[in-house]
Design an enzyme around this catalytic site. Structure first.
Site, mmCIF file in Angstrom:
data_model
loop_
_atom_site.group_PDB
_atom_site.id
_atom_site.type_symbol
_atom_site.label_atom_id
_atom_site.label_comp_id
_atom_site.label_asym_id
_atom_site.label_seq_id
_atom_site.Cartn_x
_atom_site.Cartn_y
_atom_site.Cartn_z
ATOM 1 C CG ASP A 141 -1.308 -58.260 58.303
ATOM 2 O OD1 ASP A 141 -0.717 -59.297 58.647
ATOM 3 O OD2 ASP A 141 -2.185 -58.235 57.424
ATOM 4 C CG ASP A 143 -3.836 -65.028 56.454
ATOM 5 O OD1 ASP A 143 -4.467 -64.451 57.347
ATOM 6 O OD2 ASP A 143 -3.061 -64.446 55.680
HETATM 7 C C1 DGJ Z 1 -2.460 -61.421 55.826
HETATM 8 C C2 DGJ Z 1 -1.341 -61.866 56.719
HETATM 9 O O1 DGJ Z 1 -1.481 -61.316 57.972
HETATM 10 C C3 DGJ Z 1 -0.027 -61.508 56.050
HETATM 11 O O2 DGJ Z 1 1.055 -61.785 56.918
HETATM 12 C C4 DGJ Z 1 0.069 -62.299 54.795
HETATM 13 O O3 DGJ Z 1 0.105 -63.665 55.100
HETATM 14 C C5 DGJ Z 1 -1.112 -61.985 53.899
HETATM 15 N N1 DGJ Z 1 -2.360 -62.124 54.578
HETATM 16 C C6 DGJ Z 1 -1.107 -62.861 52.684
HETATM 17 O O4 DGJ Z 1 -2.214 -62.701 51.925
#
Ligand code: DGJ
Length: 732
Positions: A549, A479
């Site tokens: 997201d 991430d």
């Molecule tokens: C952003 C990601 O896109 C989410 O799926 C998740 O992993 C969060 N970060 C966790 O902090």
């Protein structure tokens, strides 16, 4: 194939599908002649208008012919300061303060195969017979600046790749102010431009607009390719549709700041340029040193946007992603993020895993919060050891139990970041990107590690390697949750501060290269707060990426539709999540959530701690269906049929197996209408000479009829946010 016609001074890069033609005019100037459908022979200079415009379009020094000016001629790698007033591909400040360069053709080399780009991700070939490469050397006789332009033509795809290497052959240092990867001058401006503007949770919306006179800039200055744009330029003719017409794509294999520029000049010619963003960029080249630009992928199709996408899909699946996962079936995973956020422990996760297993899930993906002292987003990034509060016995017992359930285990990392509240920050507060005394801006309570520094990336590499040696991890979600501010490096000299953002990306690539080489069995998912770094650079190392997201199926129909313009479904991670949706508050049907997730790599982001018989039965059926058709969905040809960007209420797409014996058609109702008009959808990609059976029904219909006349969506989808899937099978 690449041919050099010495008499005509013309290079012709071609395969049965395309031609790309470059000329050398007056033994000196590298000019662009043509890029498009294959032509057998090209006569470059016979009819280019020769007009005297020399008052305001100067002729080169010592030149008698007033009809030749760099300001109007079509070029391959233009500079600035010697007569061309359009956007330059490169800019250099020499030791004497001057910024004028004149690059002339010096020599060329033709090679079979495709050389690697040192330190940068790029497309690659397995055997030399897949591609040919032309390297043209240009030099400035006064400043001794040298540029090597590399062009590779793939033998079986309508694809050319380009990059440039800039070399300081003088005995004094120089400063690169701009070093783009490519520039092409199209002879006209009758194009529409395709772009993908966006934002967090609203990535890659699809925009198409006519080219306007003057300069149009699409870019990122965020230190990442970003959710806000793609490092991409798409050009289509006004009449081009999804199914027909010419389309050109230029896509930068790079994950940092970029610029994508078009300039329609006074004579309605169009300059198209792509490369590292000159904003905030500078690079010192000492005598003898060189700078390598990232690669640009250039694809062409005459079969509309679907045709263009299918070229890119094939190239990215076969020649961009590296490693053993590229052609392997991808597992069905269950991710705990939206059901637990930071609040979990071994017992909870085990319950989650057991329930997931019963549904048919193949991999448990443990998201953010398992490390350091992380309880929320204010701490512990940089401390890649197990959170003792949540896992007093470490992570191993959980991993082992998940493996005993015959599921794989995946783990979240955000290796590029550091929290102020972390052991790493306490030890190395100067390891963050910073601009001296300027206070540090916050982004999700975290700072960015200066990965351009070897000691910083080595620390992260060592921590991750130690962890991965001790824990049998099968999958990593990588991430990255904020963009750069205060871009500077503690250890860089003043004249090298503007190298920081690019050095960061080079450091990131080095880290990814080291990890993926050392742990080739791990499947990596690229994530950046959703699709904030969904670019060809990252996908070289990671075979798949989190699209957004935003897990709302209705939003995802839009996002995945436009993402599929560039990337194949197998690179797009998509999960079924709870309703009402956490980002949008919207409730969509389970069927639609499933169909959307199956249109990427299917996973679950459901609250599996909670049992819900009706939901679980539906998911079980979905997973069984997905497993039955997974190869078709992951490796079939993807066709967009009806665009949600053009229809507020409806969308459709389909997957066709490589041998065209099978297909899955999916239709989505976004907003239902009273007395809805009939919906006749024309299918694509089938074998016109074959009879198909739909959903095992007795009726048999020809591929030609399904494609040319179409198929009614019947019964109509008469509710909001529902979908239908049809299975088509060739009759023996
Ligand atoms: C952003 C990601 O896109 C989410 O799926 C998740 O992993 C969060 N970060 C966790 O902090």
């Amino acid at each position: 194939m690449i041919t050099w016609n010495a008499e005509q001074q013309v290079f012709h890069l071609h395969n049965p599908l395309i031609s790309y033609v470059i000329g050398i005019e007056h033994q000196r100037f590298l000019v662009h002649c043509y890029w498009g459908k294959r032509v057998t022979a090209f006569h470059p200079f016979h009819d280019y208008p020769k007009l005297d415009r020399s008052s305001f379009s100067p002729t080169p020094a010592h030149w008698q012919d007033r009809t030749f000016s760099l300001d109007t001629v079509l070029q391959e790698y233009p500079g600035h300061g010697a007569g061309d007033y359009r956007e330059p591909a490169y800019e250099v400040r020499y030791a004497d303060g001057h910024q004028v360069s004149n690059l002339h053709y010096v020599s060329h080399q033709i090679l079979t195969g495709k050389p690697h780009l040192e330190g940068l991700p790029a497309t690659w070939v397995e055997t030399p017979d897949e591609a040919d490469t032309l390297i043209i050397t240009l030099a400035d006789p006064v400043t001794h600046l040298q540029v090597e332009l590399s062009y590779t033509v793939f033998r079986c795809l309508p694809v050319i790749t380009r990059s440039a290497r800039i070399i300081n052959q003088s005995d004094k240092p120089l400063r690169l102010l701009r070093a783009l990867s490519c520039s092409i001058d199209f002879p006209d401006s009758d194009y529409q431009q395709i772009q993908f503007p966006g934002a967090w949770a609203r990535e890659r919306s699809l925009h198409r607009q006519p080219l306007n006179p003057g300069i149009t800039v699409l870019d990122s200055k965020r230190g990442a390719s970003s959710t806000h744009q793609q490092p991409f330029i798409g050009l289509v003719r006004p009449e081009t549709t999804e199914m027909q017409g010419e389309a050109w794509a230029l896509h930068l294999v790079y994950s940092g700041n970029f610029t994508a520029r078009t300039e329609v000049d006074a004579y309605r010619q169009t300059r198209v340029m792509l490369g590292i963003n000159p904003h905030g960029f500078g690079w010192q080249l000492q005598a003898g040193e060189s700078f390598q630009t990232p690669e640009v992928v250039m694809a062409w199709s005459e079969s509309g946007l679907n045709g263009l996408s299918q070229v890119l899909h094939r190239l990215y699946r076969d020649n961009l992603v590296r490693g053993q996962h590229r052609h392997l079936v991808r597992p069905i995973l269950a991710n705990n993020w939206e059901s637990t956020y930071f609040n979990f422990n071994e017992e909870k996760l085990l319950r989650f895993a057991r329930n997931a297993k019963q549904l048919g899930v193949e991999l448990l993906m443990l998201d953010d919060g398992w490390f350091g002292k992380r309880e929320d987003d204010t701490s512990s990034l940089g401390d890649w050891f197990v959170n003792q509060q949540k896992f007093p016995n470490g992570l191993r017992p959980l991993i082992d139990q998940v493996h005993r359930l015959e599921m794989k285990f995946g783990l979240w990392f955000e290796p590029e970041m550091i929290s102020r509240r972390s052991e790493l920050f306490a030890q190395h507060p100067d390891w963050v990107l910073n601009a001296g005394d300027q206070p540090l801006s916050q982004g999700r309570n975290q700072y960015i590690l200066d990965l351009g520094r070897p000691e910083v990336r080595n620390n992260i590499l060592t921590q991750m390697c130690a962890f991965l040696e001790q824990h049998p991890i099968d999958y990593i979600k990588w991430d990255m949750n904020r963009n750069m501010t205060e871009v500077g490096s503690t250890t860089a000299s003043p004249e090298r501060q503007q190298e920081t953002a690019h050095r960061y990306i080079l450091g990131l690539y080095e880290l990814l290269d080291a990890l993926t080489t050392r742990f080739p069995h791990i499947l990596f998912e690229c994530c950046a707060g959703g699709g904030g770094r969904f670019d060809p650079g990252m996908l070289h190392y990671m075979a798949q990426a989190w699209v957004s997201d935003n897990t709302d199926a209705a939003s995802r129909v839009h996002i995945q539709y436009s993402t599929s313009l560039l990337y194949p479904p197998i690179m797009q991670c998509a999960h079924v999540s709870e309703v009402p949706n956490h980002q949008m508050g919207r409730s969509t049907s389970m069927g639609m959530r499933g169909a959307v997730a199956m249109s990427g790599n299917y996973g679950l982001m459901l609250d599996l701690m909670r049992k819900d018989t009706e939901r679980d039965e539906a998911v079980c059926k979905q997973i069984a269906f997905y497993k039955q058709h997974r190869e078709l969905l992951q490796f079939g040809t993807f066709w967009r049929l009806v665009s949600p960007w053009e229809n507020a209420d409806f969308a459709a797409w389909m997957f066709v197996s490589q041998d065209r014996s099978e297909a899955l058609l999916m239709a989505f109702s976004l907003v239902s209408q009273a007395s809805a008009p009939h919906r006749l959808v024309r299918l694509a990609g089938l074998d016109a000479d074959v009879i198909y059976q739909i959903d095992n029904q007795p009726q048999q219909i020809g591929g030609d009829e399904l494609m040319y006349r179409g198929m009614y969506i019947d019964p109509p989808l008469s509710r909001d946010y529902v979908s239908r899937i049809w299975h088509l099978k060739r009759l023996p």
